[in-house]
Design a protein around this motif. Structure first.
Motif, PDB file in Angstrom:
ATOM      1  N   MET A 182      32.480 -78.588  79.973  1.00 17.14           N
ATOM      2  CA  MET A 182      31.728 -78.889  81.180  1.00 17.14           C
ATOM      3  C   MET A 182      32.699 -78.970  82.348  1.00 17.14           C
ATOM      4  N   ALA A 183      32.405 -78.227  83.382  1.00 16.01           N
ATOM      5  CA  ALA A 183      33.232 -78.212  84.582  1.00 16.01           C
ATOM      6  C   ALA A 183      32.686 -79.201  85.607  1.00 16.01           C
ATOM      7  N   LYS A 184      33.569 -79.635  86.467  1.00 20.54           N
ATOM      8  CA  LYS A 184      33.196 -80.546  87.539  1.00 20.54           C
ATOM      9  C   LYS A 184      33.258 -79.779  88.858  1.00 20.54           C
ATOM     10  N   VAL A 185      32.134 -79.807  89.603  1.00 14.47           N
ATOM     11  CA  VAL A 185      32.006 -79.017  90.825  1.00 14.47           C
ATOM     12  C   VAL A 185      31.648 -79.934  92.001  1.00 14.47           C
ATOM     13  N   LEU A 186      32.331 -79.732  93.115  1.00 16.25           N
ATOM     14  CA  LEU A 186      32.025 -80.442  94.355  1.00 16.25           C
ATOM     15  C   LEU A 186      31.399 -79.452  95.321  1.00 16.25           C
ATOM     16  N   ILE A 187      30.239 -79.823  95.862  1.00 16.26           N
ATOM     17  CA  ILE A 187      29.559 -78.989  96.859  1.00 16.26           C
ATOM     18  C   ILE A 187      29.458 -79.797  98.148  1.00 16.26           C
ATOM     19  N   VAL A 188      30.134 -79.328  99.188  1.00 12.26           N
ATOM     20  CA  VAL A 188      30.116 -79.992 100.493  1.00 12.26           C
ATOM     21  C   VAL A 188      29.366 -79.068 101.451  1.00 12.26           C
ATOM     22  N   TYR A 189      28.383 -79.637 102.144  1.00 13.52           N
ATOM     23  CA  TYR A 189      27.578 -78.820 103.053  1.00 13.52           C
ATOM     24  C   TYR A 189      27.382 -79.529 104.386  1.00 13.52           C
ATOM     25  N   GLY A 190      27.129 -78.734 105.419  1.00 10.23           N
ATOM     26  CA  GLY A 190      26.702 -79.229 106.720  1.00 10.23           C
ATOM     27  C   GLY A 190      25.391 -78.536 107.059  1.00 10.23           C
ATOM     28  N   SER A 191      24.386 -79.314 107.414  1.00 14.18           N
ATOM     29  CA  SER A 191      23.064 -78.742 107.647  1.00 14.18           C
ATOM     30  C   SER A 191      22.372 -79.445 108.799  1.00 14.18           C
ATOM     31  N   THR A 192      21.793 -78.673 109.703  1.00 12.62           N
ATOM     32  CA  THR A 192      21.037 -79.233 110.821  1.00 12.62           C
ATOM     33  C   THR A 192      19.544 -79.180 110.543  1.00 12.62           C
ATOM     34  N   ASP A 194      36.946 -78.600  89.216  1.00 11.89           N
ATOM     35  CA  ASP A 194      37.256 -77.252  88.734  1.00 11.89           C
ATOM     36  C   ASP A 194      36.859 -76.199  89.765  1.00 11.89           C
ATOM     37  N   LEU A 195      35.948 -76.553  90.643  1.00  9.78           N
ATOM     38  CA  LEU A 195      35.455 -75.637  91.663  1.00  9.78           C
ATOM     39  C   LEU A 195      34.964 -76.446  92.858  1.00  9.78           C
ATOM     40  N   THR A 196      35.278 -75.961  94.048  1.00 15.09           N
ATOM     41  CA  THR A 196      34.789 -76.572  95.284  1.00 15.09           C
ATOM     42  C   THR A 196      33.967 -75.534  96.027  1.00 15.09           C
ATOM     43  N   LEU A 197      32.753 -75.913  96.432  1.00 19.52           N
ATOM     44  CA  LEU A 197      31.892 -75.049  97.230  1.00 19.52           C
ATOM     45  C   LEU A 197      31.750 -75.665  98.612  1.00 19.52           C
ATOM     46  N   LEU A 198      31.865 -74.830  99.633  1.00 18.21           N
ATOM     47  CA  LEU A 198      31.698 -75.273 101.010  1.00 18.21           C
ATOM     48  C   LEU A 198      30.598 -74.450 101.661  1.00 18.21           C
ATOM     49  N   GLY A 199      29.669 -75.120 102.343  1.00 17.11           N
ATOM     50  CA  GLY A 199      28.573 -74.424 102.993  1.00 17.11           C
ATOM     51  C   GLY A 199      28.269 -74.983 104.362  1.00 17.11           C
ATOM     52  N   SER A 200      28.056 -74.083 105.314  1.00 18.30           N
ATOM     53  CA  SER A 200      27.717 -74.504 106.672  1.00 18.30           C
ATOM     54  C   SER A 200      26.784 -73.487 107.304  1.00 18.30           C
ATOM     55  N   SER A 201      25.911 -73.989 108.130  1.00 15.80           N
ATOM     56  CA  SER A 201      25.099 -73.079 108.932  1.00 15.80           C
ATOM     57  C   SER A 201      25.925 -72.649 110.145  1.00 15.80           C
ATOM     58  N   THR A 202      25.478 -71.583 110.793  1.00 15.22           N
ATOM     59  CA  THR A 202      26.178 -71.047 111.963  1.00 15.22           C
ATOM     60  C   THR A 202      25.285 -71.186 113.188  1.00 15.22           C
ATOM     61  N   TRP A 203      25.882 -71.602 114.281  1.00 11.87           N
ATOM     62  CA  TRP A 203      25.180 -71.736 115.557  1.00 11.87           C
ATOM     63  C   TRP A 203      25.960 -70.980 116.605  1.00 11.87           C
ATOM     64  N   GLY A 204      25.355 -70.757 117.724  1.00  7.36           N
ATOM     65  CA  GLY A 204      26.039 -70.122 118.837  1.00  7.36           C
ATOM     66  C   GLY A 204      25.742 -68.646 118.927  1.00  7.36           C
ATOM     67  N   GLU A 243      24.899 -68.004  89.522  1.00  5.77           N
ATOM     68  CA  GLU A 243      25.294 -67.509  88.198  1.00  5.77           C
ATOM     69  C   GLU A 243      26.690 -66.890  88.250  1.00  5.77           C
ATOM     70  N   MET A 244      26.959 -66.101  89.277  1.00  2.00           N
ATOM     71  CA  MET A 244      28.282 -65.498  89.439  1.00  2.00           C
ATOM     72  C   MET A 244      29.352 -66.582  89.556  1.00  2.00           C
ATOM     73  N   VAL A 245      29.075 -67.599  90.354  1.00  2.00           N
ATOM     74  CA  VAL A 245      30.012 -68.704  90.536  1.00  2.00           C
ATOM     75  C   VAL A 245      30.205 -69.448  89.214  1.00  2.00           C
ATOM     76  N   GLU A 246      29.114 -69.683  88.511  1.00  2.41           N
ATOM     77  CA  GLU A 246      29.173 -70.416  87.240  1.00  2.41           C
ATOM     78  C   GLU A 246      30.024 -69.679  86.207  1.00  2.41           C
ATOM     79  N   ARG A 247      29.959 -68.363  86.199  1.00  3.19           N
ATOM     80  CA  ARG A 247      30.771 -67.581  85.254  1.00  3.19           C
ATOM     81  C   ARG A 247      32.272 -67.834  85.463  1.00  3.19           C
TER      82      ARG A 247
END
Length: 151
Positions: A1-11, A51-61, A143-147
């Motif tokens: 089992m892997a440990k994954v951190l998902i950090v996001y910014g959302s408006t 084991d994996l870090t995911l970063l997500g943000s929306s885009t403005w401007g 799924e691709m990320v999980e592989r």
């Protein structure tokens, strides 16, 4: 089992929803997924103990690329995240394809991860509009990320 951190910014909630959909997929595959709003995350924790870090943000401007408001200060501090060197990272974001810089925040994150010598997994995920309408695309990307973290 892997440990994954998902950090996001959302408006509007779209990027948060994508983060939750990805986490649900990873948990279903028996991984431990921790989802954090960027206001509760610190650059120093990225990659540490994960084991994996995911970063997500929306885009403005329209004329220039802007991160989601809460993500911008976090992004500016990412230069201190030297512990990402060689660590697996995946990137995602939401945007509106009618803008010149569709998901431009993801482009900036890709450049930053390159500067930090992170191991970016696959192509970044860019969602146009409502995440529910892109559920299959999100699942395929998850799924691709999980592989990449399978033993």
């Amino acid at each position: 089992m892997a440990k994954v951190l998902i950090v996001y910014g959302s408006t509007t909630g779209n990027t948060q929803r994508v983060a939750e959909m990805i986490a649900a997929y990873l948990v279903e595959k028996q991984h431990e997924g921790e989802v954090k709003n960027v206001v509760r995350a610190l650059p120093d924790e990225l990659g540490n103990g994960y084991d994996l870090t995911l970063l997500g943000s929306s885009t403005w401007g329209e004329d220039e690329i802007e991160f989601q408001d809460d993500f911008d200060p976090f992004y500016r501090e990412l230069d201190t995240a030297k512990q990402l060197q060689g660590k697996k990272v995946a990137l995602f974001g939401c945007g509106d394809s009618s803008f010149i810089h569709f998901c431009g925040a993801v482009d900036l994150l890709e450049l930053k991860m390159e500067d930090l010598d992170a191991d970016v997994i696959g192509e970044s995920l860019r969602i146009d509009g409502d995440p529910e309408e892109a559920a299959e695309e999100i699942a395929a990307w998850a799924e691709m990320v999980e592989r990449s973290i399978r033993p």
